[in-house]
Design a protein around this motif. Structure first.
Motif, PDB file in Angstrom:
ATOM      1  N   GLU A  77     -43.483 -38.724  -8.289  1.00 11.80           N
ATOM      2  CA  GLU A  77     -44.100 -37.649  -9.046  1.00 11.80           C
ATOM      3  C   GLU A  77     -43.673 -37.706 -10.509  1.00 11.80           C
ATOM      4  O   GLU A  77     -42.511 -37.958 -10.808  1.00 11.80           O
ATOM      5  N   TRP A  78     -44.632 -37.512 -11.404  1.00 16.96           N
ATOM      6  CA  TRP A  78     -44.413 -37.517 -12.843  1.00 16.96           C
ATOM      7  C   TRP A  78     -43.990 -38.880 -13.371  1.00 16.96           C
ATOM      8  O   TRP A  78     -43.366 -38.977 -14.427  1.00 16.96           O
ATOM      9  N   GLY A  79     -44.325 -39.949 -12.632  1.00 20.42           N
ATOM     10  CA  GLY A  79     -44.096 -41.297 -13.131  1.00 20.42           C
ATOM     11  C   GLY A  79     -44.940 -41.550 -14.373  1.00 20.42           C
ATOM     12  O   GLY A  79     -46.055 -41.042 -14.506  1.00 20.42           O
ATOM     13  N   VAL A  80     -44.421 -42.372 -15.278  1.00 25.54           N
ATOM     14  CA  VAL A  80     -45.036 -42.558 -16.589  1.00 25.54           C
ATOM     15  C   VAL A  80     -45.866 -43.836 -16.617  1.00 25.54           C
ATOM     16  O   VAL A  80     -45.390 -44.913 -16.255  1.00 25.54           O
ATOM     17  N   SER A  81     -47.110 -43.714 -17.081  1.00 28.95           N
ATOM     18  CA  SER A  81     -47.981 -44.859 -17.256  1.00 28.95           C
ATOM     19  C   SER A  81     -47.891 -45.409 -18.677  1.00 28.95           C
ATOM     20  O   SER A  81     -47.730 -46.605 -18.882  1.00 28.95           O
ATOM     21  N   LEU A  82     -48.003 -44.523 -19.666  1.00 29.43           N
ATOM     22  CA  LEU A  82     -47.924 -44.940 -21.064  1.00 29.43           C
ATOM     23  C   LEU A  82     -47.517 -43.760 -21.933  1.00 29.43           C
ATOM     24  O   LEU A  82     -47.535 -42.610 -21.495  1.00 29.43           O
ATOM     25  N   GLY A  83     -47.174 -44.063 -23.178  1.00 34.93           N
ATOM     26  CA  GLY A  83     -46.833 -43.025 -24.142  1.00 34.93           C
ATOM     27  C   GLY A  83     -47.574 -43.265 -25.445  1.00 34.93           C
ATOM     28  O   GLY A  83     -47.879 -44.406 -25.799  1.00 34.93           O
ATOM     29  N   THR A  84     -47.868 -42.186 -26.152  1.00 38.07           N
ATOM     30  CA  THR A  84     -48.556 -42.257 -27.438  1.00 38.07           C
ATOM     31  C   THR A  84     -47.675 -41.670 -28.522  1.00 38.07           C
ATOM     32  O   THR A  84     -47.217 -40.523 -28.406  1.00 38.07           O
ATOM     33  N   THR A  85     -47.402 -42.452 -29.556  1.00 35.89           N
ATOM     34  CA  THR A  85     -46.651 -41.960 -30.708  1.00 35.89           C
ATOM     35  C   THR A  85     -47.617 -41.331 -31.701  1.00 35.89           C
ATOM     36  O   THR A  85     -48.800 -41.673 -31.749  1.00 35.89           O
ATOM     37  N   PHE A  86     -47.075 -40.413 -32.515  1.00 37.42           N
ATOM     38  CA  PHE A  86     -47.884 -39.733 -33.524  1.00 37.42           C
ATOM     39  C   PHE A  86     -46.988 -39.524 -34.742  1.00 37.42           C
ATOM     40  O   PHE A  86     -46.143 -38.634 -34.752  1.00 37.42           O
ATOM     41  N   VAL A  87     -47.166 -40.372 -35.744  1.00 35.30           N
ATOM     42  CA  VAL A  87     -46.210 -40.462 -36.852  1.00 35.30           C
ATOM     43  C   VAL A  87     -46.896 -40.187 -38.185  1.00 35.30           C
ATOM     44  O   VAL A  87     -47.890 -40.858 -38.527  1.00 35.30           O
ATOM     45  N   PRO A  88     -46.403 -39.224 -38.977  1.00 39.92           N
ATOM     46  CA  PRO A  88     -46.990 -38.991 -40.299  1.00 39.92           C
ATOM     47  C   PRO A  88     -46.723 -40.168 -41.228  1.00 39.92           C
ATOM     48  O   PRO A  88     -45.642 -40.738 -41.219  1.00 39.92           O
ATOM     49  N   LEU A  89     -47.719 -40.530 -42.046  1.00 40.20           N
ATOM     50  CA  LEU A  89     -47.589 -41.661 -42.957  1.00 40.20           C
ATOM     51  C   LEU A  89     -47.173 -41.231 -44.360  1.00 40.20           C
ATOM     52  O   LEU A  89     -46.928 -42.077 -45.220  1.00 40.20           O
ATOM     53  N   MET A 137     -44.096 -36.835 -28.521  1.00 40.65           N
ATOM     54  CA  MET A 137     -45.064 -37.825 -28.067  1.00 40.65           C
ATOM     55  C   MET A 137     -45.987 -37.218 -27.019  1.00 40.65           C
ATOM     56  O   MET A 137     -45.776 -36.101 -26.553  1.00 40.65           O
ATOM     57  N   MET A 138     -46.995 -37.980 -26.637  1.00 43.55           N
ATOM     58  CA  MET A 138     -47.807 -37.683 -25.460  1.00 43.55           C
ATOM     59  C   MET A 138     -47.530 -38.743 -24.406  1.00 43.55           C
ATOM     60  O   MET A 138     -47.486 -39.924 -24.727  1.00 43.55           O
ATOM     61  N   PHE A 139     -47.347 -38.330 -23.168  1.00 44.30           N
ATOM     62  CA  PHE A 139     -47.216 -39.257 -22.043  1.00 44.30           C
ATOM     63  C   PHE A 139     -48.433 -39.084 -21.139  1.00 44.30           C
ATOM     64  O   PHE A 139     -48.921 -37.970 -20.922  1.00 44.30           O
ATOM     65  N   LEU A 140     -48.898 -40.205 -20.594  1.00 39.57           N
ATOM     66  CA  LEU A 140     -49.884 -40.201 -19.517  1.00 39.57           C
ATOM     67  C   LEU A 140     -49.121 -40.455 -18.228  1.00 39.57           C
ATOM     68  O   LEU A 140     -48.471 -41.496 -18.083  1.00 39.57           O
ATOM     69  N   VAL A 141     -49.185 -39.494 -17.303  1.00 44.84           N
ATOM     70  CA  VAL A 141     -48.324 -39.540 -16.123  1.00 44.84           C
ATOM     71  C   VAL A 141     -49.134 -39.361 -14.840  1.00 44.84           C
ATOM     72  O   VAL A 141     -50.320 -39.030 -14.863  1.00 44.84           O
ATOM     73  N   ASP A 142     -48.441 -39.573 -13.741  1.00 45.68           N
ATOM     74  CA  ASP A 142     -48.981 -39.327 -12.403  1.00 45.68           C
ATOM     75  C   ASP A 142     -48.213 -38.136 -11.841  1.00 45.68           C
ATOM     76  O   ASP A 142     -47.144 -38.291 -11.272  1.00 45.68           O
ATOM     77  N   TRP A 143     -48.742 -36.943 -12.006  1.00 47.96           N
ATOM     78  CA  TRP A 143     -47.963 -35.750 -11.696  1.00 47.96           C
ATOM     79  C   TRP A 143     -47.706 -35.551 -10.201  1.00 47.96           C
ATOM     80  O   TRP A 143     -46.706 -34.957  -9.800  1.00 47.96           O
ATOM     81  N   ASP A 144     -48.586 -36.068  -9.347  1.00 41.42           N
ATOM     82  CA  ASP A 144     -48.454 -35.804  -7.917  1.00 41.42           C
ATOM     83  C   ASP A 144     -48.049 -37.014  -7.084  1.00 41.42           C
ATOM     84  O   ASP A 144     -48.044 -36.950  -5.854  1.00 41.42           O
ATOM     85  N   GLY A 145     -47.687 -38.126  -7.732  1.00 35.49           N
ATOM     86  CA  GLY A 145     -47.256 -39.300  -6.985  1.00 35.49           C
ATOM     87  C   GLY A 145     -48.372 -40.001  -6.247  1.00 35.49           C
ATOM     88  O   GLY A 145     -48.125 -40.696  -5.246  1.00 35.49           O
ATOM     89  N   SER A 146     -49.599 -39.870  -6.736  1.00 32.48           N
ATOM     90  CA  SER A 146     -50.744 -40.488  -6.067  1.00 32.48           C
ATOM     91  C   SER A 146     -50.835 -41.992  -6.318  1.00 32.48           C
ATOM     92  O   SER A 146     -51.575 -42.697  -5.644  1.00 32.48           O
ATOM     93  N   GLY A 147     -50.099 -42.463  -7.315  1.00 32.60           N
ATOM     94  CA  GLY A 147     -50.160 -43.869  -7.680  1.00 32.60           C
ATOM     95  C   GLY A 147     -51.136 -44.157  -8.802  1.00 32.60           C
ATOM     96  O   GLY A 147     -51.289 -45.311  -9.208  1.00 32.60           O
ATOM     97  N   SER A 148     -51.808 -43.097  -9.306  1.00 32.42           N
ATOM     98  CA  SER A 148     -52.751 -43.241 -10.415  1.00 32.42           C
ATOM     99  C   SER A 148     -52.433 -42.206 -11.489  1.00 32.42           C
ATOM    100  O   SER A 148     -52.083 -41.066 -11.172  1.00 32.42           O
ATOM    101  N   SER A 149     -52.594 -42.584 -12.748  1.00 32.81           N
ATOM    102  CA  SER A 149     -52.345 -41.646 -13.837  1.00 32.81           C
ATOM    103  C   SER A 149     -53.391 -40.542 -13.811  1.00 32.81           C
ATOM    104  O   SER A 149     -54.576 -40.802 -13.607  1.00 32.81           O
ATOM    105  N   ASN A 150     -52.952 -39.291 -14.003  1.00 30.31           N
ATOM    106  CA  ASN A 150     -53.888 -38.179 -13.868  1.00 30.31           C
ATOM    107  C   ASN A 150     -53.556 -36.961 -14.728  1.00 30.31           C
ATOM    108  O   ASN A 150     -54.129 -35.889 -14.523  1.00 30.31           O
ATOM    109  N   HIS A 151     -52.644 -37.102 -15.685  1.00 33.82           N
ATOM    110  CA  HIS A 151     -52.289 -35.932 -16.485  1.00 33.82           C
ATOM    111  C   HIS A 151     -51.624 -36.358 -17.793  1.00 33.82           C
ATOM    112  O   HIS A 151     -50.757 -37.241 -17.795  1.00 33.82           O
ATOM    113  N   PHE A 152     -52.048 -35.726 -18.905  1.00 30.09           N
ATOM    114  CA  PHE A 152     -51.368 -35.899 -20.193  1.00 30.09           C
ATOM    115  C   PHE A 152     -50.413 -34.739 -20.416  1.00 30.09           C
ATOM    116  O   PHE A 152     -50.754 -33.582 -20.126  1.00 30.09           O
TER     117      PHE A 152
END
Length: 256
Positions: A205-217, A149-164
């Motif tokens: 640090e590295w808290g998760v905002s959302l995740g993206t699935t990627f599934v073959p059909l 998967m892909m996660f959108l995270v906050d790598w530095d604990g700033s409180g805002s998402s900033n890294h995939f």
């Protein structure tokens, strides 16, 4: 003699029991997609932006699982090197609408992944964004099914998402909680990193905002695509985005 025989027979049995408990299905603590499928996940590093880099890790994994052509190269020795897929990284950035500073809006990711896989590889995939509340019950199942998967995270604990980041493993540490395994895409060494699977919050640090699935059909047989549609790929991206207009824009991120 009896005590000696008891000791001689006891220790092999005890060791066998320990081995069985460690290997028994459902009791494993660390699970990676490589454990499930035998396929490695590549890690990339460049200035194109963290969204395209994380997306390319997923494409490189599925390329090796028979969906050839997703990155224009084949085989682990070719797929794993950033220098061999630099052109595809730039193309992924276009599909994800990544700007010149490396920013990628999260709600552009699902439609961008799908359009890239279809137009550049000829394969149909389904990609979806899930907020953390839904992700908790989904994450393990995707890894168990051999789907990174892909996660959108906050790598530095700033409180805002900033890294995939690409995510392809989990570790259930019992009382310590669940951890996710990822690449930070700040090198291409394929070094598995671990972070607490917890929601984004200030000072986490590295808290998760959302995740993206990627599934073959479907199985990895390319879908025939007329040349005119390939030339109009940007228009298809717009159609894909329109089809998913109900998706919420969870946030944006760029590599730091």
């Amino acid at each position: 003699m009896f005590r000696k025989a008891l000791k001689t027979s006891f220790f092999p049995i005890a060791l066998a029991c320990i081995f069985f408990l460690c290997q028994a299905p459902g009791l494993a603590q660390v699970v990676t997609v490589t454990d499930i499928t035998g396929i490695e996940v590549p890690e990339y590093y460049s200035g194109v932006g963290c969204g395209p880099l994380a997306a390319a890790s997923l494409m490189g994994y599925w390329d090796q699982r028979g969906y050839e052509g997703l990155l224009g190269v084949s085989g682990w020795d070719q797929v794993r090197l950033t220098s061999h897929v630099s052109a595809e990284l730039d193309i992924l950035a276009e599909y994800l609408n990544t700007d010149s500073d490396g920013w990628t809006l999260s709600n552009n990711v699902p439609s961008g992944l799908e359009a890239y896989a279809l137009n550049e590889g000829g394969y149909e995939f389904d990609a979806e964004n899930y907020s953390f509340s839904y992700l908790e019950s989904l994450f393990r199942g995707e890894i168990d099914a051999g789907r990174p998967m892909m996660f959108l995270v906050d790598w530095d604990g700033s409180g805002s998402s900033n890294h995939f980041v690409p995510v392809f493993a989990y570790d259930d540490r019992g009382a310590e909680g669940l951890f996710y395994g990822y690449y930070d895409n700040w090198n291409e060494e394929e070094g598995l990193l671990w972070a607490d699977f917890t929601n984004l919050a200030h000072d986490v640090e590295w808290g998760v905002s959302l995740g993206t699935t990627f599934v073959p059909l479907s199985e990895p047989d390319p879908v025939p695509i007329p040349g005119t549609l390939v030339l109009l790929s940007s228009g298809l991206i717009g159609l894909a985005a329109a089809r998913r207009f109900r998706r919420r824009a969870f946030g944006e991120a760029r590599c730091g």
